[in-house]
Design an enzyme around this catalytic site. Structure first.
Site, PDB file in Angstrom:
ATOM      1  N   LYS A  71       0.824  -1.209  -0.002  1.00 59.01           N
ATOM      2  CA  LYS A  71      -0.090   0.066   0.020  1.00 59.01           C
ATOM      3  C   LYS A  71       0.666   1.275   0.008  1.00 59.01           C
ATOM      4  O   LYS A  71       0.313   2.411  -0.471  1.00 59.01           O
ATOM      5  CB  LYS A  71      -0.821  -0.002   1.265  1.00 59.01           C
ATOM      6  N   ASP A 112     -10.112   1.929   1.427  1.00 62.33           N
ATOM      7  CA  ASP A 112     -10.301   1.395   2.863  1.00 62.33           C
ATOM      8  C   ASP A 112     -11.079   2.171   3.714  1.00 62.33           C
ATOM      9  O   ASP A 112     -11.797   1.935   4.491  1.00 62.33           O
ATOM     10  CB  ASP A 112      -8.774   1.223   3.370  1.00 62.33           C
ATOM     11  N   GLY A 136      -2.812  -0.599  16.714  1.00 63.19           N
ATOM     12  CA  GLY A 136      -1.905  -0.826  15.437  1.00 63.19           C
ATOM     13  C   GLY A 136      -1.502   0.527  15.021  1.00 63.19           C
ATOM     14  O   GLY A 136      -2.297   1.443  14.876  1.00 63.19           O
TER      15      GLY A 136
END
Length: 291
Positions: A71, A112, A136
């Site tokens: 990505k 996303d 994360g």
């Protein structure tokens, strides 16, 4: 025959990628839309292999779906990056635009964020998310910050395993105009309390990496009312999702994000509104077989 109906190719790239359910979703969409001859495959691709593959794309290609670790790596290979993807710093969709010349134009986008917003809204309903926690600090976490900002939270807490590896996410947050607070991810009572008090929690960690958090949540047995979205959908449910549900919280499975982001990819690559109901049904069937 229109360009949208001419047979085209598409694929999902990543490493590893064999587990991806993107082919199920995209192929179902093509069939429902009557796009005869369109194909979609999974191609295992490393960062080192990516430049040659992208530079070899021609006008027969409609686009690529990109998963980890690609990505960020794809961005230097693109002709244009749309504003949202540029701010987030992550591209999960490459759209191939034929130009009539030898080489098409490559446009990078980010679906996303769309997928995260749509999935979270399934759990939140009409409520916004005033408080949120993100687990994360990878590419999906950056998209999550943008999604949460759209839902009303511009100062989420981000829990990470190493503060020294948050530079990319901090720069993305600065570009977005959001102000996350970074803290160490552990299994302390304070962590459990923070999770329990949040309107929304989004876990972007790899499979089973959130299991210690799930164990701490199960042991503390707090009462939670917020929404958890764990982007991992294998195993299903994840340990964190099971612990959250047991504590009374609302769980949105990671497959919902996958569905909605794929639907937006279909729209971008085909120029047609994605057949969401057909894709949803195919996804549930595929997950049922995998279970």
């Amino acid at each position: 025959m229109s360009a949208a109906r001419a047979p085209r190719r598409a694929a999902v790239l990543g490493h590893p990628v064999a587990h991806s359910l993107s082919p199920v979703l995209h192929r179902t969409a093509y069939e429902a839309l009557g796009l005869d001859g369109w194909s979609y495959e999974a191609i295992d691709t490393t960062e080192e292999q990516l430049p040659a593959l992208v530079n070899g794309l021609d006008a027969s290609w409609a686009g690529l779906s990109l998963t980890m670790p690609l990505k960020h790596a794809v961005i230097p290979l693109l002709d244009h990056v749309d504003p949202l993807a540029n701010v987030v710093g992550a591209v999960n969709t490459l759209v191939v635009q034929p130009t009539g010349g030898r080489r098409p134009t490559f446009v990078g986008t980010n679906t996303d964020v769309h997928g995260l917003v749509a999935a979270l809204r399934e759990g939140l309903g009409e409520r916004g998310a005033r408080t949120a926690v993100v687990l994360g600090a990878g590419a999906t976490a950056a998209s999550t910050l943008a999604a949460l900002a759209e839902l009303g939270c511009t100062a989420p807490t981000v829990l990470v395993r190493s503060l020294g590896r948050t530079g990319t996410l901090q720069r993305a947050a600065h570009r977005m105009g959001v102000e996350p607070r970074f803290e160490i991810l552990d299994s302390s009572p304070g962590l459990v309390a923070r999770l329990a008090q949040a309107d929304a929690v989004v876990a972007t960690l790899p499979s089973r990496a959130a299991d210690p958090v799930a164990e701490a949540l199960a042991q503390a047995a707090p009462r939670v009312t917020g929404v958890l979205l764990d982007v991992v959908y294998d195993p299903r449910p994840t340990a964190l999702s099971a612990a959250w549900a047991a504590a009374g919280g609302i769980v949105v499975g990671g497959e919902r994000m996958l569905l909605h982001q794929a639907a937006e990819q279909v729209r971008l690559m085909t120029g047609k509104v994605a057949p969401l109901a057909a894709m949803d049904q195919a996804l549930e069937a595929a997950l049922g077989v995998a279970a």
